[in-house]
Scaffold this motif. Structure first.
Motif, PDB file in Angstrom:
ATOM      1  N   SER A 187       3.895 -17.935  28.181  1.00 42.52           N
ATOM      2  CA  SER A 187       3.654 -18.230  26.747  1.00 42.52           C
ATOM      3  C   SER A 187       4.610 -17.565  25.721  1.00 42.52           C
ATOM      4  O   SER A 187       4.878 -17.931  24.701  1.00 42.52           O
ATOM      5  N   GLN A 209       7.865 -20.209  25.463  1.00 42.78           N
ATOM      6  CA  GLN A 209       7.661 -21.475  24.910  1.00 42.78           C
ATOM      7  C   GLN A 209       8.240 -21.408  23.566  1.00 42.78           C
ATOM      8  O   GLN A 209       8.066 -20.677  22.686  1.00 42.78           O
ATOM      9  N   ALA A 238       8.113 -24.394  20.343  1.00 43.57           N
ATOM     10  CA  ALA A 238       7.814 -25.671  19.961  1.00 43.57           C
ATOM     11  C   ALA A 238       7.591 -26.594  20.812  1.00 43.57           C
ATOM     12  O   ALA A 238       6.903 -26.382  21.877  1.00 43.57           O
ATOM     13  N   SER A 239       8.257 -27.849  20.902  1.00 43.67           N
ATOM     14  CA  SER A 239       7.854 -28.961  22.173  1.00 43.67           C
ATOM     15  C   SER A 239       8.837 -29.209  22.936  1.00 43.67           C
ATOM     16  O   SER A 239       8.832 -30.208  23.797  1.00 43.67           O
ATOM     17  N   PHE A 240       9.706 -28.141  23.025  1.00 41.10           N
ATOM     18  CA  PHE A 240      10.994 -28.229  23.860  1.00 41.10           C
ATOM     19  C   PHE A 240      10.485 -28.212  25.617  1.00 41.10           C
ATOM     20  O   PHE A 240       9.470 -27.556  25.637  1.00 41.10           O
ATOM     21  N   PRO A 241      11.194 -29.030  26.345  1.00 38.53           N
ATOM     22  CA  PRO A 241      10.760 -29.029  27.546  1.00 38.53           C
ATOM     23  C   PRO A 241      10.733 -27.679  28.231  1.00 38.53           C
ATOM     24  O   PRO A 241      11.849 -27.021  28.194  1.00 38.53           O
ATOM     25  N   ARG A 267      17.507 -32.996  17.139  1.00 37.08           N
ATOM     26  CA  ARG A 267      15.964 -32.896  17.153  1.00 37.08           C
ATOM     27  C   ARG A 267      15.134 -32.955  15.992  1.00 37.08           C
ATOM     28  O   ARG A 267      15.737 -32.453  15.032  1.00 37.08           O
TER      29      ARG A 267
END
Length: 225
Positions: A175, A178, A180-183, A224
Motif C-alpha cells: 500500500s 501504490q 493513483a491508478s498506475f499499474p 496521463r
C-alpha cells in the motif's frame, strides 16, 4: 527469442539508485538493458552529503546531457523514484516511460520510525528526513507519462512485524508503493534486490516494445489524464 531485436538502439535508459546505495546496485539491470539494445546511464548521488534540490537539479542536467534528443526511459529504485517524480516537470523532453521499483509514495511507517534515530538522520541527511514527511510526499508531482510500478512481497509478515499480515518487501508495504491508478506488479523479491528481478526486466522490455509498436502505429496518446 533474444530481446535485442525488439528495442531500438537509440533508446536510452536513465537508472537512478536508491538511498544508501550506489550505481553499482543497478549494474545487473544495466547489463540486461544493454543486451536488449537499450543504452543505460547510471546516475549517482549521496543522500548523506547532498541536499534535496541541488540533487534534483543535477539529475535534470544529467538526463539532458545523457539523453540529448534521443528517446529515453527512466528506471528508479526507492528514493530514486522520488527524485524522478520531482525532476519530471523540469525536463525539456519527457521520458517515453517510467518504471518505479519499490517507490515510497507516502511517508512510510519504516521511515517515520527510523527518522527518530540520530544515526539514521546522520546517514540519510535531508533526503531521508523528507521520506518521513507526509506533507512533502503529498506535494510530489504525479507523473504525466506512462508509468509501471513494481512491489516486492517477500518481506516478513506477522504480528511481530511493523507490517502485520500486509504484503511487503521488508521496507515498504504494498500500500505504501501504490500511486493513483498506475499499474502495479507484485514480485517475489525484497526491497534491496528488486532491481535484479528477471521478471521485472522482462516486463519492462515488453512494455517498451509495446509502447514502441504503438508509437510506430500512431496509437500513443502521450500524457496521463
Amino acid at each position: 527469442m533474444n530481446q535485442t531485436a525488439t528495442c531500438s538502439a537509440q533508446l536510452h535508459a536513465i537508472l537512478v539508485h536508491g538511498m544508501g546505495r550506489t550505481p553499482v546496485s543497478m549494474l545487473l539491470l544495466a547489463k540486461r538493458l544493454r543486451a536488449a539494445g537499450i543504452k543505460p546511464h547510471l546516475f549517482g548521488y549521496s543522500a548523506a552529503f547532498e541536499r534535496w534540490q541541488p540533487c534534483v537539479d543535477r539529475l535534470q542536467r544529467f538526463i539532458a546531457v545523457r539523453s540529448g534528443d534521443a528517446r529515453f526511459i527512466v528506471v528508479g529504485h526507492s528514493l530514486g523514484c522520488v527524485l524522478t517524480r520531482a525532476v519530471l516537470p523540469q525536463l525539456a523532453q519527457a521520458p517515453q516511460m517510467c518504471f518505479f521499483l519499490a517507490p515510497p509514495t507516502r511517508a512510510s511507517s519504516y521511515a517515520i520510525k527510523l527518522s527518530q534515530w540520530r544515526l539514521f538522520r546522520l546517514i540519510t541527511g535531508e533526503m531521508g528526513q523528507l521520506l518521513a514527511n507526509q506533507e512533502f510526499m503529498e506535494s510530489l508531482p504525479i507523473p504525466q507519462v506512462p508509468l509501471r510500478i513494481y512491489a516486492g512481497i517477500k518481506g516478513p509478515r506477522g504480528s511481530w512485524t511493523p507490517f502485520g499480515d500486509e504484503p511487503n518487501d521488508g521496507i515498504l508495504s504494498v500500500s505504501e508503493v501504490q500511486l493513483a491508478s498506475f499499474p502495479l506488479q507484485l514480485l517475489p523479491t525484497i526491497h534491496t534486490i528488486i532491481m535484479n528481478s528477471q521478471q521485472m526486466t522482462d516486463d519492462l522490455l515488453a512494455a517498451v516494445q509495446d509502447w514502441s509498436g504503438e508509437m510506430r502505429n500512431g496509437q500513443v496518446g502521450g500524457m496521463r489524464d
